[in-house]
Design an enzyme around this catalytic site. Structure first.
Site, PDB file in Angstrom:
ATOM      1  CE  LYS A  78     -24.277  50.486 -22.151  1.00 37.72           C
ATOM      2  NZ  LYS A  78     -25.347  51.461 -21.982  1.00 37.72           N
ATOM      3  CG  ASP A  83     -29.272  54.494 -16.285  1.00 36.81           C
ATOM      4  OD1 ASP A  83     -28.280  53.740 -16.228  1.00 36.81           O
ATOM      5  OD2 ASP A  83     -29.828  54.804 -17.349  1.00 36.81           O
ATOM      6  CG  HIS A 115     -30.401  55.109 -22.435  1.00 35.90           C
ATOM      7  ND1 HIS A 115     -31.383  54.209 -22.773  1.00 35.90           N
ATOM      8  CD2 HIS A 115     -29.302  54.744 -23.148  1.00 35.90           C
ATOM      9  CE1 HIS A 115     -30.895  53.349 -23.659  1.00 35.90           C
ATOM     10  NE2 HIS A 115     -29.639  53.652 -23.907  1.00 35.90           N
ATOM     11  CD  GLN A 171     -22.479  54.935 -20.685  1.00 36.22           C
ATOM     12  OE1 GLN A 171     -21.260  54.979 -20.661  1.00 36.22           O
ATOM     13  NE2 GLN A 171     -23.133  54.263 -21.612  1.00 36.22           N
ATOM     14  CB  CYS A 230     -30.830  55.374 -26.542  1.00 35.81           C
ATOM     15  SG  CYS A 230     -30.573  53.924 -27.535  1.00 35.81           S
TER      16      CYS A 230
HETATM   17  C1  LIG Z   1     -26.577  51.517 -22.056  1.00 33.48           C
HETATM   18  C2  LIG Z   1     -27.440  52.368 -21.206  1.00 33.48           C
HETATM   19  C3  LIG Z   1     -28.720  51.966 -20.849  1.00 33.48           C
HETATM   20  C4  LIG Z   1     -29.336  50.698 -21.364  1.00 33.48           C
HETATM   21  O1  LIG Z   1     -28.614  49.596 -20.938  1.00 33.48           O
HETATM   22  P1  LIG Z   1     -28.893  48.139 -21.566  1.00 33.48           P
HETATM   23  O2  LIG Z   1     -27.677  47.396 -21.173  1.00 33.48           O
HETATM   24  O3  LIG Z   1     -29.004  48.336 -23.042  1.00 33.48           O
HETATM   25  O4  LIG Z   1     -30.127  47.633 -20.960  1.00 33.48           O
HETATM   26  C5  LIG Z   1     -29.438  52.784 -20.005  1.00 33.48           C
HETATM   27  N1  LIG Z   1     -28.935  53.935 -19.546  1.00 33.48           N
HETATM   28  C6  LIG Z   1     -27.707  54.359 -19.868  1.00 33.48           C
HETATM   29  C7  LIG Z   1     -27.205  55.644 -19.301  1.00 33.48           C
HETATM   30  C8  LIG Z   1     -26.927  53.594 -20.718  1.00 33.48           C
HETATM   31  O5  LIG Z   1     -25.715  54.019 -21.055  1.00 33.48           O
END
Ligand SMILES: *Cc1c(COP(=O)(O)O)cnc(C)c1O
Length: 404
Positions: free
Chosen positions: A224, A198, A121, A201, A362
């Site tokens: 999320k 990260d 992302h 997800q 993104c």
């Molecule tokens: C949504 C997402 C982000 C960004 O998260 P925010 O809640 O917008 O800060 C970063 N990495 C991944 C893989 C995402 O799905």
């Protein structure tokens, strides 16, 4: 027992009409819906408890502080984090990653390498580019193959004694691929590099055991995981957090301030300057309780059945191309219809009440890799149903008839 009918009663938004049609919400990868329990906890907080935390001697402030810190403990337990000092509350994954990248400025120098993957992302790319610009370090990329899987056979070259930090997502938001993070963590630690995962997800779909993973940083976005927007988590190992200078300065993060010298508060407060989203953090604690009542294992199993069903339906449609056809996948399907722009598909689906995401998600480097402007992404949550997939598939067939 997993009872999706009963679960759906907790989500009044699922009864909304969109363009005169019953809403089918398949944009869970962007943000998912909030159950009554979470919404009510926000309302309750403002009605009964609202005051600032960690400051007042008065009872209300103590009650708010207790509820806030209790949510931190819930987060700690849920992700099996060793100490509550390692649970930094942030605005979300983006802020969590920026925090680490900013604080690594004094740790990284010219000649060092930061390694990300081709599946990231933008929020797990740009902060590292900024870090490299500040320090002269170099950004390297783990490539992927046509299935959207990382080329792990390149890891032994890419992860070397120059590598200071490896930043990869656990699950790709664009393709749903589950990355081999255990292998990456093991190889990075062999050369003394830190690993940031990260987890934006993965945290909604999998049970995460941070101590077992043994990563150095892990990031989460509450919104999320059925929690509110503007709340997130940064897990960081204490060794690293102690080495890092604070990200933001201000209230809450200090021990003593004078114009000559300021000393910082203990972890985790050292990284939590300013008044946080108190109601949001408390509501995130509710969201975690909610998910645990259903059980992440049950969620994972059920969502996988939705994925398998939807994938089979889609592959039966001529001209559908799915991106990321790995067997290690979360409930995300990214696809295109040959010769049709994804935006047009998304628009016609919306007219039929079906919410999907279209565009680059993104993740422009992934789109460049496949040489496409974007994809249509359907991402499922545990409150979605087989019947909704049927509605989606027939809406899609209608869109194809209209556009081709
Ligand atoms: C949504 C997402 C982000 C960004 O998260 P925010 O809640 O917008 O800060 C970063 N990495 C991944 C893989 C995402 O799905």
């Amino acid at each position: 027992m997993f009872d999706v009918k009963k679960i759906r009663e907790d989500f009044p938004i699922l009864n909304e009409k969109v363009n005169g049609k019953a809403l089918v919400y398949f944009d869970n990868g962007a943000t998912n819906q909030k159950p009554n329990q979470v919404v009510n906890s926000i309302v309750d907080y403002y009605k009964t408890t609202n005051s600032n935390i960690h400051r007042g001697v008065h009872s209300l402030s103590q009650k708010a502080t207790e509820a806030f810190e209790n949510a931190r403990i819930k987060i700690q337990n849920h992700f099996n984090i060793g100490s509550s000092k390692e649970v930094i509350l942030t605005k979300g994954t983006t802020e969590s990653i920026n925090l680490v990248a900013s604080c690594f400025t004094s740790i990284v120098s010219k000649g060092d390498e930061i390694l990300v993957s081709a599946l990231e992302h933008h929020s797990n790319i740009v902060p590292w580019q900024l870090l490299c610009e500040r320090t002269g370090a170099e950004l390297k990329v783990i490539p992927m193959n046509q299935n959207g899987e990382l080329e792990v056979d390149k890891l032994d070259i890419l992860i070397n004694e120059n590598t200071k930090l490896v930043a990869v997502n656990h699950i790709s938001n664009a393709l749903g691929i589950i990355n081999p993070i255990e292998l990456i963590i093991e190889k990075a630690h062999k050369v003394g590099a830190a690993v940031l995962i990260d987890g934006a997800q993965s945290s909604p779909h999998l049970k995460i055991d941070i101590q077992k993973l043994d990563c150095d940083f892990y990031t989460v976005s509450a919104h999320k995981m059925c929690g509110p927007t503007g709340v997130g988590v940064l897990f960081g190992k204490q060794d690293w957090l102690n080495k890092m200078v604070p990200y933001h300065g201000g209230g809450e993060m200090i021990k003593e301030v004078s114009f000559e010298k300021t000393t910082y508060a203990d972890l985790p407060h050292k990284f939590e300057a300013g008044t946080p989203n108190i109601a949001g953090v408390i509501a995130f604690g509710e969201a975690i309780d909610y998910l645990n009542n259903i059980g992440l294992e049950n969620i994972e199993k059920y969502e996988n059945s939705l994925l398998v069903y939807a994938q089979k339906q889609l592959l039966d449609i001529e001209d559908v191309k799915i991106y990321g056809e790995s067997d290690k996948k979360a409930a995300v399907i990214s696809f295109n219809i040959e010769g049709v722009h994804p935006y047009d598909i998304g628009h016609i689906l919306d007219q039929q009440g079906v919410a999907v995401r279209t565009g680059h998600h993104c993740t422009q480097p992934i789109m460049s890799y496949f040489d496409i402007p974007g994809t249509v992404r359907a991402s499922f949550s545990f409150y979605n149903t087989i019947e909704e997939i049927d509605v989606f598939v027939s809406a899609l067939k209608k869109a194809i008839r209209m556009l081709k």
